[in-house]
Design a protein around this motif. Structure first.
Motif, PDB file in Angstrom:
ATOM      1  N   THR A   1      16.894  -4.387  -9.078  1.00  0.00           N
ATOM      2  CA  THR A   1      16.886  -5.527 -10.058  1.00  0.00           C
ATOM      3  C   THR A   1      15.561  -6.399  -9.438  1.00  0.00           C
ATOM      4  OG1 THR A   1      18.292  -6.859  -9.221  1.00  0.00           O
ATOM      5  CG2 THR A   1      18.869  -5.261 -10.943  1.00  0.00           C
ATOM      6  N   VAL A   2      15.003  -7.172 -10.504  1.00  0.00           N
ATOM      7  CA  VAL A   2      14.057  -8.240  -9.890  1.00  0.00           C
ATOM      8  C   VAL A   2      14.913  -9.319  -9.063  1.00  0.00           C
ATOM      9  CG1 VAL A   2      12.902 -10.315 -10.776  1.00  0.00           C
ATOM     10  CG2 VAL A   2      12.524  -8.322 -11.940  1.00  0.00           C
ATOM     11  N   ARG A   3      16.098  -9.520  -9.399  1.00  0.00           N
ATOM     12  CA  ARG A   3      16.767 -10.659  -8.451  1.00  0.00           C
ATOM     13  C   ARG A   3      17.002  -9.996  -6.996  1.00  0.00           C
ATOM     14  NH1 ARG A   3      21.101 -13.790 -10.377  1.00  0.00           N
ATOM     15  NH2 ARG A   3      21.246 -12.316 -12.344  1.00  0.00           N
ATOM     16  N   ASP A   4      17.381  -8.722  -7.020  1.00  0.00           N
ATOM     17  CA  ASP A   4      17.530  -7.937  -5.744  1.00  0.00           C
ATOM     18  C   ASP A   4      16.168  -8.150  -4.691  1.00  0.00           C
ATOM     19  OD1 ASP A   4      19.937  -7.099  -6.314  1.00  0.00           O
ATOM     20  OD2 ASP A   4      19.297  -5.235  -6.894  1.00  0.00           O
ATOM     21  N   ASN A   5      14.935  -7.858  -5.462  1.00  0.00           N
ATOM     22  CA  ASN A   5      13.702  -7.919  -4.789  1.00  0.00           C
ATOM     23  C   ASN A   5      13.352  -9.489  -4.539  1.00  0.00           C
ATOM     24  OD1 ASN A   5      11.959  -5.325  -4.458  1.00  0.00           O
ATOM     25  ND2 ASN A   5      13.392  -5.221  -6.498  1.00  0.00           N
ATOM     26  N   LEU A   6      13.635 -10.236  -5.291  1.00  0.00           N
ATOM     27  CA  LEU A   6      13.324 -11.754  -4.826  1.00  0.00           C
ATOM     28  C   LEU A   6      14.300 -12.234  -3.858  1.00  0.00           C
ATOM     29  CD1 LEU A   6      12.819 -13.169  -8.347  1.00  0.00           C
ATOM     30  CD2 LEU A   6      11.115 -12.902  -6.721  1.00  0.00           C
ATOM     31  N   LEU A   7      15.544 -11.877  -3.696  1.00  0.00           N
ATOM     32  CA  LEU A   7      16.486 -12.447  -2.616  1.00  0.00           C
ATOM     33  C   LEU A   7      16.291 -11.801  -1.558  1.00  0.00           C
ATOM     34  CD1 LEU A   7      19.729 -12.112  -4.756  1.00  0.00           C
ATOM     35  CD2 LEU A   7      18.548 -14.320  -4.129  1.00  0.00           C
ATOM     36  N   LEU A   8      15.398 -10.916  -1.239  1.00  0.00           N
ATOM     37  CA  LEU A   8      14.744 -10.371  -0.057  1.00  0.00           C
ATOM     38  C   LEU A   8      14.049 -11.669   0.581  1.00  0.00           C
ATOM     39  CD1 LEU A   8      13.342  -6.911  -0.785  1.00  0.00           C
ATOM     40  CD2 LEU A   8      15.266  -7.426   0.409  1.00  0.00           C
ATOM     41  N   ALA A   9      13.525 -12.374   0.191  1.00  0.00           N
ATOM     42  CA  ALA A   9      12.543 -13.537   0.741  1.00  0.00           C
ATOM     43  C   ALA A   9      13.527 -14.712   1.024  1.00  0.00           C
ATOM     44  CB  ALA A   9      11.783 -14.097  -0.388  1.00  0.00           C
ATOM     45  N   LYS A  10      14.610 -14.757   0.216  1.00  0.00           N
ATOM     46  CA  LYS A  10      15.629 -15.801   0.408  1.00  0.00           C
ATOM     47  C   LYS A  10      16.878 -15.704  -0.076  1.00  0.00           C
ATOM     48  CE  LYS A  10      16.119 -20.998   0.042  1.00  0.00           C
ATOM     49  NZ  LYS A  10      15.377 -22.372  -0.845  1.00  0.00           N
ATOM     50  N   PRO A  11      17.833 -14.871   0.638  1.00  0.00           N
ATOM     51  CA  PRO A  11      19.180 -14.693   0.201  1.00  0.00           C
ATOM     52  C   PRO A  11      19.899 -15.338  -0.477  1.00  0.00           C
ATOM     53  CG  PRO A  11      18.588 -13.650   2.570  1.00  0.00           C
ATOM     54  CD  PRO A  11      17.563 -14.600   2.097  1.00  0.00           C
ATOM     55  N   ASN A  12      19.794 -16.743  -0.128  1.00  0.00           N
ATOM     56  CA  ASN A  12      20.824 -17.739  -0.765  1.00  0.00           C
ATOM     57  C   ASN A  12      20.165 -18.563  -1.607  1.00  0.00           C
ATOM     58  OD1 ASN A  12      18.923 -18.921   1.058  1.00  0.00           O
ATOM     59  ND2 ASN A  12      20.424 -20.435   1.955  1.00  0.00           N
ATOM     60  N   ALA A  13      19.116 -18.222  -2.305  1.00  0.00           N
ATOM     61  CA  ALA A  13      18.411 -18.784  -3.415  1.00  0.00           C
ATOM     62  C   ALA A  13      19.270 -18.792  -4.685  1.00  0.00           C
ATOM     63  CB  ALA A  13      17.296 -18.113  -3.769  1.00  0.00           C
ATOM     64  N   ALA A  14      19.555 -19.910  -5.166  1.00  0.00           N
ATOM     65  CA  ALA A  14      20.239 -20.135  -6.586  1.00  0.00           C
ATOM     66  C   ALA A  14      19.321 -19.537  -7.732  1.00  0.00           C
ATOM     67  CB  ALA A  14      20.413 -21.716  -6.797  1.00  0.00           C
ATOM     68  N   GLU A  15      19.898 -19.396  -8.799  1.00  0.00           N
ATOM     69  CA  GLU A  15      19.572 -18.684  -9.726  1.00  0.00           C
ATOM     70  C   GLU A  15      18.184 -19.455 -10.488  1.00  0.00           C
ATOM     71  OE1 GLU A  15      20.659 -16.642 -14.166  1.00  0.00           O
ATOM     72  OE2 GLU A  15      22.008 -16.714 -12.415  1.00  0.00           O
ATOM     73  N   GLN A  16      18.667 -20.843 -10.564  1.00  0.00           N
ATOM     74  CA  GLN A  16      17.454 -21.812 -11.125  1.00  0.00           C
ATOM     75  C   GLN A  16      16.253 -21.851  -9.953  1.00  0.00           C
ATOM     76  OE1 GLN A  16      19.067 -25.909 -11.290  1.00  0.00           O
ATOM     77  NE2 GLN A  16      17.062 -26.635 -11.968  1.00  0.00           N
ATOM     78  N   GLU A  17      16.423 -21.698  -8.845  1.00  0.00           N
ATOM     79  CA  GLU A  17      15.122 -21.572  -7.948  1.00  0.00           C
ATOM     80  C   GLU A  17      14.364 -20.114  -8.272  1.00  0.00           C
ATOM     81  OE1 GLU A  17      14.460 -22.090  -3.086  1.00  0.00           O
ATOM     82  OE2 GLU A  17      16.397 -22.047  -3.919  1.00  0.00           O
TER      83      GLU A  17
END
Length: 577
Positions: free
Chosen positions: A420-436
């Motif tokens: 998912t898009v979420r999975d690929n974004l969280l590679l940069a910052k695993p603890n990022a909130a959804e709003q971020e």
């Protein structure tokens, strides 16, 4: 005929190998019981000592041995799997561990294609070595000795001796071709790895090859390498077939000799009928284990040739342990030289100063060394000589983890993983909130598109194949912003994308430049007009440096490039009009 490194690598495989040998020996014992039963039954019927009513017990014995043999064969197969499973897992763990120790600079010592072939197909070849060849090697010697005593006590020590003497002729034939086989298979794997490397390189660079119309040349080059690989493969097969013919001659010739000797002894009255039938039916078993060993030998040699490549990789020198940590600061390149190989130097002693929180452009014609500078900064390659520092810390001493936290690299072909898009974004910052996550997507003009799909749960195909080039680059920028590092390197990040995406990316780069260090590598000079300093490279040297206005006033390399691009863009606009 053995590689001690492999046996020492996985001592836990020994118990499965021993189990395999024992089960094969039990299978031979059961086969012997069945053949003795058959031989005695035929003898009794021939001399009319038994009637058809006496066949019940022999049939029960034969049926029981067949059933038990089925389970012993299954058990031997299971032992083969367990023996090879352990070594495959261990070998791949070692390769992966070595890869982590070498870091991103592993490509300086081994190609990615070769490494993939070794860790996948090469390791798979070891399955036959441990699961088939090694157990068969020992069983091939145990079986003839067992049968020698059975034949001897069965009434014909002469036949047993002749058969036993003939058995070593097969391993003798194997040893004769071993040296030739090892050399040929080493050449085979070398050619195989080279062909795989060339194929991967051409596949990754297909767009560039098409752009510069070099695809026909590369096609011809691939054809030549494929023909060389075919030639080596045919030589390997010829060698294997010739050795098989020799082994078959000794195996079946020896069995025929044993049958003749047993038959002659029976005719002369020196051997009972039951014993004669027993020897005739079991003569081939003297040689079949060795014959099977010969077949496994060729497969095992392929695995051993692959293991040579793997052990060579595992012995590569590892970089010294790094302890320095960098966070930010000025980036300094002082008399940096770099070459992919000794015959061709790419960078010829370049020196650059990139102040903290500045916007620096690196431009020049294709092949001048722009991207090489980025690779050196990212630690993907090692400089030949000179020094490179970040915040006063020599990058040669900085840990890879620290370097990755300090620098973010965005190329024209960013990598995405299936998910998912979420999975690929969280590679940069695993603890990022959804709003971020939505915030960075909004900055990169992607939020509206994703909300029309499945939001952050929108599935990406491998390497984001279901996104356009512009959407893919904007998503790469969103991930980079989320990483929030002090330094950003944009390497042709706006090439081959639509105008809207290019404007969005350039706008975000300008925003980042207010409080981040930006290094912009671009063939399009209009992208670096606002840079604090522009370094113009030519053939691996810094031809000139300064601001856009200063370089235009110099009327040198940069000015000529600017004029050429302006004319091309003007011509393009007229053509579209």
């Amino acid at each position: 005929m053995f590689d001690k490194r492999l046996t020492q690598l996985c001592p836990e495989s020994k118990k499965y190998i021993i189990g395999n040998i024992i089960l094969q020996w039990l299978e031979l014992a059961l086969n012997t019981v069945m053949i003795i039963t058959v031989a005695k039954t035929i003898s009794k019927l021939y001399y009319k000592e038994w009637s058809m009513n006496d066949l019940t017990v022999p049939i029960i014995i034969i049926t029981a041995t067949l059933i038990i043999r089925f389970f012993t064969a299954q058990g031997a197969t299971r032992m083969s799997y367990l023996a090879s499973k352990t070594v495959k897992q261990k070998m791949r763990e070692l390769i992966y561990s070595k890869l982590l120790k070498l870091g991103s600079k592993y490509r300086e010592q081994v190609s990615t294609a070769e490494l993939v072939q070794e860790s996948v197909e090469g390791v798979d070849q070891l399955e036959s070595y441990f699961g088939l060849y090694v157990p068969q090697f020992f069983y091939a010697f145990i079986a003839p000795i067992t049968l020698f005593f059975l034949f001897g006590f069965g009434g014909s020590w002469a036949t047993a001796t002749v058969l036993l003497v003939c058995v070593p002729l097969i391993p003798g034939a194997i040893m004769m071709v071993q040296k030739i086989a090892k050399k040929l298979l080493s050449k085979y794997w070398g050619q195989y790895a080279q062909l795989g490397s060339t194929f991967l390189e051409n596949l990754q660079g297909m767009t560039t090859l098409k752009t510069y119309q070099a695809d026909e040349f590369k096609n011809q080059q691939m054809n030549e390498e494929s023909e060389n690989f075919r030639f080596v493969t045919m030589k390997v097969l010829t060698m294997q077939l010739n050795s098989i013919i020799i082994m078959d001659f000794f195996a079946y010739g020896g069995a025929a000799l044993g049958i003749l000797m047993a038959t002659k002894a029976f005719v002369n009255g020196n051997l009972a009928l039951a014993n004669c039938i027993f020897m005739i039916l079991l003569s081939a078993e003297f040689f079949l284990p060795m014959r099977r060993l010969g077949s496994y030998f060729h497969v095992a040699m392929n695995g051993m040739a692959a293991s040579d490549k793997i052990f060579k990789f595992l012995k590569l020198d590892e970089p010294a342990e790094k302890t320095e940590v960098c966070t930010s600061g000025d980036i300094q390149l002082d008399d940096v030289h770099f070459a992919y190989d000794e015959s061709r130097e790419i960078l010829h002693g370049i020196s650059m100063t990139i102040p903290e929180k500045s916007f620096v452009g690196i431009v020049g014609e294709s092949g001048c060394g722009k991207s090489t500078v980025a690779y050196l900064l990212m630690g993907r390659n090692t400089i030949s000589s000179g020094t490179m520092t970040i915040g006063g810390k020599n990058t040669a001493d900085v840990t890879e983890e620290s370097l990755m936290k300090t620098l973010t690299y965005i190329s024209h072909n960013s990598t995405f993983f299936k998910g998912t898009v979420r999975d690929n974004l969280l590679l940069a910052k695993p603890n990022a909130a959804e709003q971020e996550l939505w915030s960075v997507l909004d900055r990169c003009n992607l939020s509206a598109f994703l909300k029309a799909e499945k939001g952050l749960d929108t599935v990406l195909l491998e390497n984001a194949g279901n996104l356009s080039g512009g959407q893919k680059q904007r998503l790469a920028l969103a991930r980079a912003i989320l990483h929030d590092s002090p330094v950003y390197i944009f390497d042709e990040a706006t090439s081959n994308i639509d105008v809207e995406s290019e404007e969005t990316i350039l706008s975000e780069i300008q925003k980042l430049a207010k409080n981040k260090t930006i290094i912009m590598i671009s063939h399009r000079l209009a992208n670096v007009v606002n840079a604090d300093c522009i370094y113009c490279l030519e053939s691996g040297n810094i031809a000139e440096s300064g601001t856009h206005e200063e370089l235009l006033n110099n009327n040198s390399v940069y000015a000529k490039l600017w004029k050429t691009q302006a004319e091309l863009e003007s011509y393009g606009k007229e053509a579209r009009a």
